[in-house]
Enzyme design. Structure first.
Site, PDB file in Angstrom:
ATOM      1  NE  ARG A  27      -3.550  -2.123   2.805  1.00  0.00           N
ATOM      2  CZ  ARG A  27      -3.329  -3.324   3.339  1.00  0.00           C
ATOM      3  NH1 ARG A  27      -2.148  -3.606   3.856  1.00  0.00           N
ATOM      4  NH2 ARG A  27      -4.285  -4.218   3.377  1.00  0.00           N
ATOM      5  CE  LYS A  52      -7.475  -1.081   4.972  1.00  0.00           C
ATOM      6  NZ  LYS A  52      -8.120  -1.065   3.654  1.00  0.00           N
ATOM      7  CG  HIS A 116      -5.301  -0.401  -3.349  1.00  0.00           C
ATOM      8  ND1 HIS A 116      -4.602  -0.430  -2.165  1.00  0.00           N
ATOM      9  CD2 HIS A 116      -6.153  -1.464  -3.301  1.00  0.00           C
ATOM     10  CE1 HIS A 116      -5.012  -1.450  -1.428  1.00  0.00           C
ATOM     11  NE2 HIS A 116      -5.950  -2.090  -2.098  1.00  0.00           N
ATOM     12  NE  ARG A 119      -3.054  -4.636  -0.429  1.00  0.00           N
ATOM     13  CZ  ARG A 119      -2.350  -5.437   0.362  1.00  0.00           C
ATOM     14  NH1 ARG A 119      -1.032  -5.492   0.240  1.00  0.00           N
ATOM     15  NH2 ARG A 119      -2.939  -6.191   1.264  1.00  0.00           N
ATOM     16  CG  HIS A 142      -5.313 -10.035   2.095  1.00  0.00           C
ATOM     17  ND1 HIS A 142      -5.467 -10.566   0.837  1.00  0.00           N
ATOM     18  CD2 HIS A 142      -5.193  -8.694   1.912  1.00  0.00           C
ATOM     19  CE1 HIS A 142      -5.443  -9.604  -0.060  1.00  0.00           C
ATOM     20  NE2 HIS A 142      -5.281  -8.452   0.570  1.00  0.00           N
ATOM     21  CE1 TYR A 151      -6.299  -8.795  -5.961  1.00  0.00           C
ATOM     22  CE2 TYR A 151      -5.782  -9.844  -3.875  1.00  0.00           C
ATOM     23  CZ  TYR A 151      -5.991  -8.702  -4.622  1.00  0.00           C
ATOM     24  OH  TYR A 151      -5.898  -7.481  -4.036  1.00  0.00           O
TER      25      TYR A 151
END
Length: 165
Positions: A27, A52, A116, A119, A142, A151
């Protein structure tokens, strides 16, 4: 990256920013906060601190990244940050976003580019190359697998080895 490299007096820095963001699914906030002490150029590793509430990980650095980072270190060794501003501090979020948007325009892309997208491109690239969903999850930091599944849903070869007739 080629377009970024051609523009301005910080072309190598800007191209390296794009390379690192893409190769490691960073990010903007993660990229601009990268410090030299997170890298081991001899061992070829990068410790990624995810934002995050993501899970941190250690990523391998490959040849193109190592070469770019060594050159960056020679050019900008005064700051603890990889991507520094003109004032020797960390690059701002706004500057990083502008670099990527401008590079997309210079490259002649027919749509506006934002950071983004790099990413997401990482996730789609890894999934389309058949990488394990759990491995992609850890690589991108994640916590929830649902963020990674997007994805693999579009990976073109995900069913190719289901049957061997």
């Amino acid at each position: 990256m080629q377009a970024a490299k051609q523009e301005g007096r910080n072309g190598h820095r800007d191209a390296t920013l794009i390379l690192m963001m893409y190769r490691h699914g960073l990010r903007v906030s993660e990229a601009i906060s990268l410090r030299w002490d997170q890298l081991d150029l001899k061992q070829g590793t990068l410790h990624v601190n995810r934002m995050k509430r993501g899970t941190p990980a250690t990523h391998p650095l490959r040849g193109p990244e190592l070469r770019a980072l060594r050159q960056l270190k020679r050019e900008y060794s005064e700051s603890p940050y990889l991507f520094q501003s003109e004032r020797k501090g960390p690059m701002s979020d706004r500057t990083a976003r502008a670099i990527i948007a401008r590079s997309g325009e210079l490259a002649g892309l027919p749509f506006p580019v934002h950071p983004h997208m790099l990413r997401h491109s990482t996730g789609y690239y890894l999934a389309s190359n058949g990488q394990d969903t759990r491995a992609i999850q850890v690589y991108l930091g994640h916590r929830n697998i649902q963020h990674t599944v997007r994805y693999t849903e579009l990976a073109p070869g995900r069913f190719k080895d289901f049957w061997n007739d």
